[in-house]
Motif scaffolding. Sequence first.
Motif, PDB file in Angstrom:
ATOM      1  N   LEU A  86      -3.327  36.092   6.751  1.00 28.43           N
ATOM      2  CA  LEU A  86      -2.309  35.630   5.502  1.00 28.43           C
ATOM      3  C   LEU A  86      -0.882  36.891   5.638  1.00 28.43           C
ATOM      4  N   GLU A  87      -1.229  37.800   6.357  1.00 26.38           N
ATOM      5  CA  GLU A  87      -0.031  38.717   6.601  1.00 26.38           C
ATOM      6  C   GLU A  87       0.859  38.038   7.408  1.00 26.38           C
ATOM      7  N   LEU A  88       0.826  37.203   8.242  1.00 27.15           N
ATOM      8  CA  LEU A  88       1.749  36.198   8.983  1.00 27.15           C
ATOM      9  C   LEU A  88       2.466  35.220   8.149  1.00 27.15           C
ATOM     10  N   LYS A  89       3.154  35.867   7.374  1.00 23.63           N
ATOM     11  CA  LYS A  89       3.904  35.188   6.398  1.00 23.63           C
ATOM     12  C   LYS A  89       4.913  34.100   7.128  1.00 23.63           C
ATOM     13  N   VAL A  90       4.617  32.906   6.500  1.00 25.34           N
ATOM     14  CA  VAL A  90       5.743  31.700   6.920  1.00 25.34           C
ATOM     15  C   VAL A  90       7.075  31.956   6.742  1.00 25.34           C
ATOM     16  N   PRO A  91       7.771  32.009   8.022  1.00 18.17           N
ATOM     17  CA  PRO A  91       9.202  32.500   7.885  1.00 18.17           C
ATOM     18  C   PRO A  91       9.741  31.436   7.159  1.00 18.17           C
ATOM     19  N   HIS A  92      11.102  31.680   6.583  1.00 15.04           N
ATOM     20  CA  HIS A  92      11.897  30.690   5.944  1.00 15.04           C
ATOM     21  C   HIS A  92      12.542  29.772   6.804  1.00 15.04           C
ATOM     22  N   GLY A  93      13.453  30.313   7.831  1.00 16.46           N
ATOM     23  CA  GLY A  93      14.178  29.346   8.883  1.00 16.46           C
ATOM     24  C   GLY A  93      13.271  28.473   9.583  1.00 16.46           C
ATOM     25  N   GLU A  94      14.005  27.509   9.902  1.00 17.26           N
ATOM     26  CA  GLU A  94      13.188  26.584  10.715  1.00 17.26           C
ATOM     27  C   GLU A  94      13.318  26.768  12.225  1.00 17.26           C
ATOM     28  N   SER A  95      14.214  27.705  12.682  1.00 11.15           N
ATOM     29  CA  SER A  95      14.504  27.777  14.418  1.00 11.15           C
ATOM     30  C   SER A  95      13.381  28.675  14.861  1.00 11.15           C
ATOM     31  N   ILE A  96      13.283  28.548  16.224  1.00 11.57           N
ATOM     32  CA  ILE A  96      12.214  29.338  16.890  1.00 11.57           C
ATOM     33  C   ILE A  96      12.689  30.859  16.516  1.00 11.57           C
ATOM     34  N   GLU A  97      13.952  31.307  16.403  1.00 13.26           N
ATOM     35  CA  GLU A  97      14.478  32.435  16.252  1.00 13.26           C
ATOM     36  C   GLU A  97      13.972  33.254  15.021  1.00 13.26           C
ATOM     37  N   LEU A 100      10.943  33.135  14.115  1.00  8.92           N
ATOM     38  CA  LEU A 100       9.743  33.727  14.508  1.00  8.92           C
ATOM     39  C   LEU A 100       9.609  35.128  14.894  1.00  8.92           C
ATOM     40  N   ALA A 101      11.050  35.357  15.552  1.00  6.82           N
ATOM     41  CA  ALA A 101      11.106  36.674  16.299  1.00  6.82           C
ATOM     42  C   ALA A 101      10.502  38.127  15.585  1.00  6.82           C
ATOM     43  N   PRO A 102      11.110  37.922  14.401  1.00  5.49           N
ATOM     44  CA  PRO A 102      10.662  39.310  13.524  1.00  5.49           C
ATOM     45  C   PRO A 102       9.115  39.302  13.341  1.00  5.49           C
ATOM     46  N   LEU A 103       8.319  38.175  13.384  1.00 11.57           N
ATOM     47  CA  LEU A 103       7.070  38.192  13.295  1.00 11.57           C
ATOM     48  C   LEU A 103       6.125  38.675  14.484  1.00 11.57           C
ATOM     49  N   LEU A 104       6.887  38.951  15.818  1.00 14.14           N
ATOM     50  CA  LEU A 104       6.160  39.160  16.710  1.00 14.14           C
ATOM     51  C   LEU A 104       5.474  40.490  16.733  1.00 14.14           C
ATOM     52  N   PRO A 105       5.981  41.742  16.010  1.00 12.99           N
ATOM     53  CA  PRO A 105       4.884  42.723  15.973  1.00 12.99           C
ATOM     54  C   PRO A 105       3.715  42.530  15.057  1.00 12.99           C
ATOM     55  N   VAL A 106       4.102  41.675  14.024  1.00 12.94           N
ATOM     56  CA  VAL A 106       2.820  41.622  13.128  1.00 12.94           C
ATOM     57  C   VAL A 106       1.866  40.580  13.906  1.00 12.94           C
ATOM     58  N   PHE A 161       8.767  19.182   8.539  1.00 14.80           N
ATOM     59  CA  PHE A 161       8.433  18.462   9.991  1.00 14.80           C
ATOM     60  C   PHE A 161       9.726  18.815  11.037  1.00 14.80           C
ATOM     61  N   ALA A 162      10.458  19.927  10.742  1.00 18.05           N
ATOM     62  CA  ALA A 162      11.562  20.341  11.483  1.00 18.05           C
ATOM     63  C   ALA A 162      11.132  20.319  13.221  1.00 18.05           C
ATOM     64  N   ALA A 163      12.158  20.478  14.235  1.00 15.72           N
ATOM     65  CA  ALA A 163      11.687  20.505  15.435  1.00 15.72           C
ATOM     66  C   ALA A 163      11.009  21.699  15.921  1.00 15.72           C
ATOM     67  N   SER A 164      11.403  22.950  15.659  1.00 17.08           N
ATOM     68  CA  SER A 164      10.643  24.307  16.193  1.00 17.08           C
ATOM     69  C   SER A 164       9.158  24.040  15.503  1.00 17.08           C
ATOM     70  N   PRO A 165       8.978  23.738  14.318  1.00 15.54           N
ATOM     71  CA  PRO A 165       7.667  24.102  13.684  1.00 15.54           C
ATOM     72  C   PRO A 165       6.917  22.952  14.313  1.00 15.54           C
ATOM     73  N   SER A 166       7.345  21.809  14.231  1.00 13.08           N
ATOM     74  CA  SER A 166       6.254  20.609  15.110  1.00 13.08           C
ATOM     75  C   SER A 166       5.899  21.062  16.440  1.00 13.08           C
ATOM     76  N   ALA A 167       6.930  21.806  17.194  1.00 11.78           N
ATOM     77  CA  ALA A 167       6.498  22.110  18.564  1.00 11.78           C
ATOM     78  C   ALA A 167       5.700  23.129  18.484  1.00 11.78           C
ATOM     79  N   LEU A 168       5.754  24.178  17.610  1.00 12.57           N
ATOM     80  CA  LEU A 168       4.653  25.297  17.426  1.00 12.57           C
ATOM     81  C   LEU A 168       3.339  24.766  17.069  1.00 12.57           C
ATOM     82  N   TYR A 169       3.304  23.762  16.090  1.00  9.25           N
ATOM     83  CA  TYR A 169       1.912  23.195  15.797  1.00  9.25           C
ATOM     84  C   TYR A 169       1.432  22.343  16.801  1.00  9.25           C
ATOM     85  N   GLY A 170       2.090  21.835  17.842  1.00  5.63           N
ATOM     86  CA  GLY A 170       1.686  21.474  18.964  1.00  5.63           C
ATOM     87  C   GLY A 170       1.056  22.429  19.940  1.00  5.63           C
TER      88      GLY A 170
END
Lengths: 194, 194, 194, 194
Positions: A23-34, A36-42, D100-109
């Motif tokens: 649950l500490e891995l909070k869902v990020p607000h953006g939808e791009s892969i980027e 996720l980057a701040p979540l890497l240390p978590v 269901f945007a692109a990156s999150p859909s890919a991460l789900y996979g």
Amino acid sequence: MGKSRFEAFSDGVIAIIITIMVLELKVPHGESIEALAPLLPVFLSYVLSFIYLGIYWNNHHHMLHACHQVTGPMLWANLHLLFWLSLIPFATGWMGENHFAASPSALYGVVLLMAAIAFWILQQLIIASQGRDSLLSKAVGCDWKGKTSPVLYLIAIATAFWSQWISQGLYVLVALVWLVPDRRIEKILGSKET
Amino acid sequence: MGKSRFEAFSDGVIAIIITIMVLELKVPHGESIEALAPLLPVFLSYVLSFIYLGIYWNNHHHMLHACHQVTGPMLWANLHLLFWLSLIPFATGWMGENHFAASPSALYGVVLLMAAIAFWILQQLIIASQGRDSLLSKAVGCDWKGKTSPVLYLIAIATAFWSQWISQGLYVLVALVWLVPDRRIEKILGSKET
Amino acid sequence: MGKSRFEAFSDGVIAIIITIMVLELKVPHGESIEALAPLLPVFLSYVLSFIYLGIYWNNHHHMLHACHQVTGPMLWANLHLLFWLSLIPFATGWMGENHFAASPSALYGVVLLMAAIAFWILQQLIIASQGRDSLLSKAVGCDWKGKTSPVLYLIAIATAFWSQWISQGLYVLVALVWLVPDRRIEKILGSKET
Amino acid sequence: MGKSRFEAFSDGVIAIIITIMVLELKVPHGESIEALAPLLPVFLSYVLSFIYLGIYWNNHHHMLHACHQVTGPMLWANLHLLFWLSLIPFATGWMGENHFAASPSALYGVVLLMAAIAFWILQQLIIASQGRDSLLSKAVGCDWKGKTSPVLYLIAIATAFWSQWISQGLYVLVALVWLVPDRRIEKILGSKET
């Protein structure tokens, strides 16, 4: 006193601890892969703690396998162990969100150290209740892993304020040492059955 | 009706309650040790509630050990107990975040009082179903702990509005009284086996 | 297929659902008793849902007691039931935070209705696998509770948009109907043992 | 090593994962039905993940039914599987909140793919420990579902950046393929009993 309920309760608590950490891995607000980057240390601290809790569950499992009777003091020693394990999600979250900064890294070590001490107390109680010649006593043997880990945790806590990467390296090292399967109890139990 | 499933469900709920309490320990934003300071009262109230839930699990464990058959009313008396226990994380969080202020301290006592009453009702149902001469009845005996605790809770609730430290002291005292292992049921069961 | 693991998983999920609901009771920021007042509707909806989940666990317990073999379709019918039960915390939270407003009250009824249907499907599968003359089939009998509840839920959903108090009254009524212990299965099982 | 505790721990973790996912369904602030509309994608992704976790629990259940002894490597392979499953709530929440945007859909996979690989590793370990002629080995047979799923996940991950609806369609397809009850192990076990 029933061993199965004792095990079931411990399993339940460890299963919940291991899962609520995510649950500490909070869902990020953006939808791009980027995003996720701040979540890497978590994420990395989650992986480390998942492995530690897996090791504890595994060792707990083995230790109780060699135990035949659960006494009152064991119940409390077990709750004491579960208490420190329950602080792992907090320490993990703090360490991850602050990118392995000094104080959080040291606190993580303190929690691991206290959990190791709590495990050792429980182990001593079980050995004491079963006698020095018991299977568990033989299986644990010189217990070099159990004796080395707290020392390494202490070094990691101290060095965290100087270089947190050394202390993280030590946490990973201790996890690896324990990940190597502990065949001691299996061996002794196996040899007796033969 | 199966006792094992009854126990497993109770264990599951208590294990979850004891673990989600730790979610109130919110990860602080700063990375210095000082960032942990405001969490101290939350942590202390967590420790207290962890011990209380440990005591309840322990006593529940003992009580059911001496029970042979689970009836419908027992199921509901048990759910009633679990209901009040499920409010402990809320009462703990409110008390911790407000540094043991008057009202939260009183509410904490109310929840403990209701849980104690619920435990007593469950105990009476089990004794009633097994007869006055049953093991549990003898084991519980005069039940001075069970009778004193609600009185101390009532005093703690009343004094919370005058001095919350007296009421906190009473909560700690009751926990200590119960922490002293309750060998009554173990003794009676042991003596019968002999 | 093992019935015990089937029961244990169901117990685990229901235990978690019943407990995470309490997380909706967010710790208030003020330290006065008045700070609790806005939580009253959330608390009342929590009590109602706690009772409903207790009833489901209780009935699930009884139903499986009379079941001897778990088949694949039963596993899925059970997961279907758990799915709807897992939505109860959400529906409860929405209803409580909006002081039993029309739409949330209706949604609450929809979730209860779907759970009742899912329970009925599971019950039919168990009866079908055991034959019409089975214990469970006799025990369920005309199943007036199981047949009346969905009708009352439907009325409650419809009336929620007209008067949410009637619909709340109906939810309480159905809970009370089920709270009266269901001795049917116990009786039949008991009579057979005699 | 005890199989029952191994199963109980896995059940506990899967039960918690399946239930905490529902916490992503945040209670909306409005009280109208329209307030639920933005939650629809979160709800749909919850349904999909609930089914996937149900499939994993179901298959795990079947697989262990045909396993007689739990070894150290199996414990770790199982924890590895649980690790990837524990990331499903995160991937589900990210996918749902971003429609269901692109990156999150890919991460789900990716998470589904890693879980499938982890399941396969565990299965291979169990088969290896029981011999090629074991029940499980025969039951799994050519394992076309287990072999096809990772390929479909890979396609879904790749196509997510081109059209996320194709990738969602593939996730639904794989779930449907597994939902069709897997009678292989049941059949083999059944035929042996006969």
